[in-house]
Design a protein around this motif. Structure first.
Motif, PDB file in Angstrom:
ATOM      1  N   LYS A   6     -21.182  54.354  56.660  1.00 34.03           N
ATOM      2  CA  LYS A   6     -22.287  54.972  55.928  1.00 34.03           C
ATOM      3  C   LYS A   6     -22.110  54.674  54.437  1.00 34.03           C
ATOM      4  CE  LYS A   6     -23.149  58.546  59.337  1.00 34.03           C
ATOM      5  NZ  LYS A   6     -24.012  57.693  60.102  1.00 34.03           N
ATOM      6  N   GLU A   7     -22.994  55.218  53.601  1.00 34.60           N
ATOM      7  CA  GLU A   7     -22.897  55.015  52.165  1.00 34.60           C
ATOM      8  C   GLU A   7     -22.799  56.340  51.446  1.00 34.60           C
ATOM      9  OE1 GLU A   7     -25.911  52.429  50.651  1.00 34.60           O
ATOM     10  OE2 GLU A   7     -25.336  50.823  51.998  1.00 34.60           O
ATOM     11  N   ALA A   8     -21.956  56.357  50.425  1.00 35.03           N
ATOM     12  CA  ALA A   8     -21.803  57.548  49.583  1.00 35.03           C
ATOM     13  C   ALA A   8     -22.574  57.326  48.290  1.00 35.03           C
ATOM     14  CB  ALA A   8     -20.329  57.796  49.280  1.00 35.03           C
ATOM     15  N   LEU A   9     -23.405  58.278  47.952  1.00 31.12           N
ATOM     16  CA  LEU A   9     -24.133  58.247  46.688  1.00 31.12           C
ATOM     17  C   LEU A   9     -23.331  59.077  45.702  1.00 31.12           C
ATOM     18  CD1 LEU A   9     -26.877  56.983  45.913  1.00 31.12           C
ATOM     19  CD2 LEU A   9     -27.864  59.242  46.182  1.00 31.12           C
ATOM     20  N   VAL A  25     -24.481  48.858  44.081  1.00 35.90           N
ATOM     21  CA  VAL A  25     -25.889  49.181  44.290  1.00 35.90           C
ATOM     22  C   VAL A  25     -26.217  50.405  43.432  1.00 35.90           C
ATOM     23  CG1 VAL A  25     -27.618  49.941  45.955  1.00 35.90           C
ATOM     24  CG2 VAL A  25     -25.917  48.223  46.616  1.00 35.90           C
ATOM     25  N   LEU A  26     -27.214  50.279  42.571  1.00 37.27           N
ATOM     26  CA  LEU A  26     -27.633  51.387  41.711  1.00 37.27           C
ATOM     27  C   LEU A  26     -28.866  52.059  42.292  1.00 37.27           C
ATOM     28  CD1 LEU A  26     -27.334  50.067  38.058  1.00 37.27           C
ATOM     29  CD2 LEU A  26     -25.985  51.840  39.144  1.00 37.27           C
ATOM     30  N   VAL A  27     -28.880  53.374  42.163  1.00 33.32           N
ATOM     31  CA  VAL A  27     -30.016  54.190  42.596  1.00 33.32           C
ATOM     32  C   VAL A  27     -30.349  55.090  41.410  1.00 33.32           C
ATOM     33  CG1 VAL A  27     -30.794  55.933  44.251  1.00 33.32           C
ATOM     34  CG2 VAL A  27     -29.212  54.134  44.994  1.00 33.32           C
ATOM     35  N   TYR A  28     -31.635  55.272  41.140  1.00 36.53           N
ATOM     36  CA  TYR A  28     -32.017  56.139  40.026  1.00 36.53           C
ATOM     37  C   TYR A  28     -33.124  57.087  40.451  1.00 36.53           C
ATOM     38  CZ  TYR A  28     -35.933  52.907  39.265  1.00 36.53           C
ATOM     39  OH  TYR A  28     -37.058  52.129  39.422  1.00 36.53           O
ATOM     40  N   ALA A  29     -33.273  58.163  39.686  1.00 39.89           N
ATOM     41  CA  ALA A  29     -34.308  59.161  39.959  1.00 39.89           C
ATOM     42  C   ALA A  29     -34.800  59.739  38.639  1.00 39.89           C
ATOM     43  CB  ALA A  29     -33.767  60.268  40.853  1.00 39.89           C
ATOM     44  N   ARG A 101     -24.437  55.390  42.072  1.00 38.14           N
ATOM     45  CA  ARG A 101     -23.972  54.196  42.775  1.00 38.14           C
ATOM     46  C   ARG A 101     -24.010  54.512  44.262  1.00 38.14           C
ATOM     47  NH1 ARG A 101     -18.355  52.609  39.807  1.00 38.14           N
ATOM     48  NH2 ARG A 101     -18.968  53.662  37.924  1.00 38.14           N
ATOM     49  N   SER A 102     -24.447  53.569  45.041  1.00 34.74           N
ATOM     50  CA  SER A 102     -24.404  53.707  46.489  1.00 34.74           C
ATOM     51  C   SER A 102     -23.274  52.808  46.979  1.00 34.74           C
ATOM     52  CB  SER A 102     -25.744  53.295  47.108  1.00 34.74           C
ATOM     53  OG  SER A 102     -25.719  53.503  48.497  1.00 34.74           O
TER      54      SER A 102
END
Length: 137
Positions: A6-9, A25-29, A101-102
């Protein structure tokens, strides 16, 4: 052990890492819609190497697709790069954007410092995890 694959955010802080030519991998909100938003990546010398326009809607978390290359399409060297986000709200006010980061979960460490997830050569302490997601296929 069911978390492997799985992936940890986790909170991205102010850096992103490129390893073996591949970036984290970048994730933004966004907390609300923005008038404009950009993310700039800087090398160790403080030189900007890539700038991305970001989605300006507040429709949850968004994955930033980046191939680890600079503005000219040249692959960046492995290492740490500084992140800077600039966002302007609908009334012209500065906004804060959450960056994550994912990281893929490769294992679990039951070491002396307590339980932690493993992603490559990094340990992810549970208190830094924002979310666990299904792994990418």
């Amino acid at each position: 052990l069911g978390l492997i694959g799985k992936e940890a955010l986790v909170d991205a802080g102010e850096t992103i890492r490129v390893r073996n030519g591949k970036p984290d991998v970048l994730v933004y909100a966004l907390p609300k819609p923005a008038r404009e938003a950009t993310l700039t990546i800087y090398d160790a010398d403080g030189k900007p190497v890539r700038t991305f326009p970001l989605e300006t809607t507040a429709d949850g978390r968004v994955v930033l697709e980046w191939d680890g290359k600079d503005e000219q399409g040249v692959p960046l060297k492995d290492g740490e790069y500084r992140l800077e986000v600039r966002a302007i709200g609908p009334e012209g006010e500065p906004m804060t954007i959450a960056l994550f980061r994912s990281l893929p979960i490769d294992g679990v460490n039951f070491g002396g410092d307590g339980l932690a997830l493993v992603s490559g050569d990094r340990e992810i302490p549970f208190e830094t995890i924002v979310e666990i997601r299904a792994g990418r296929s």
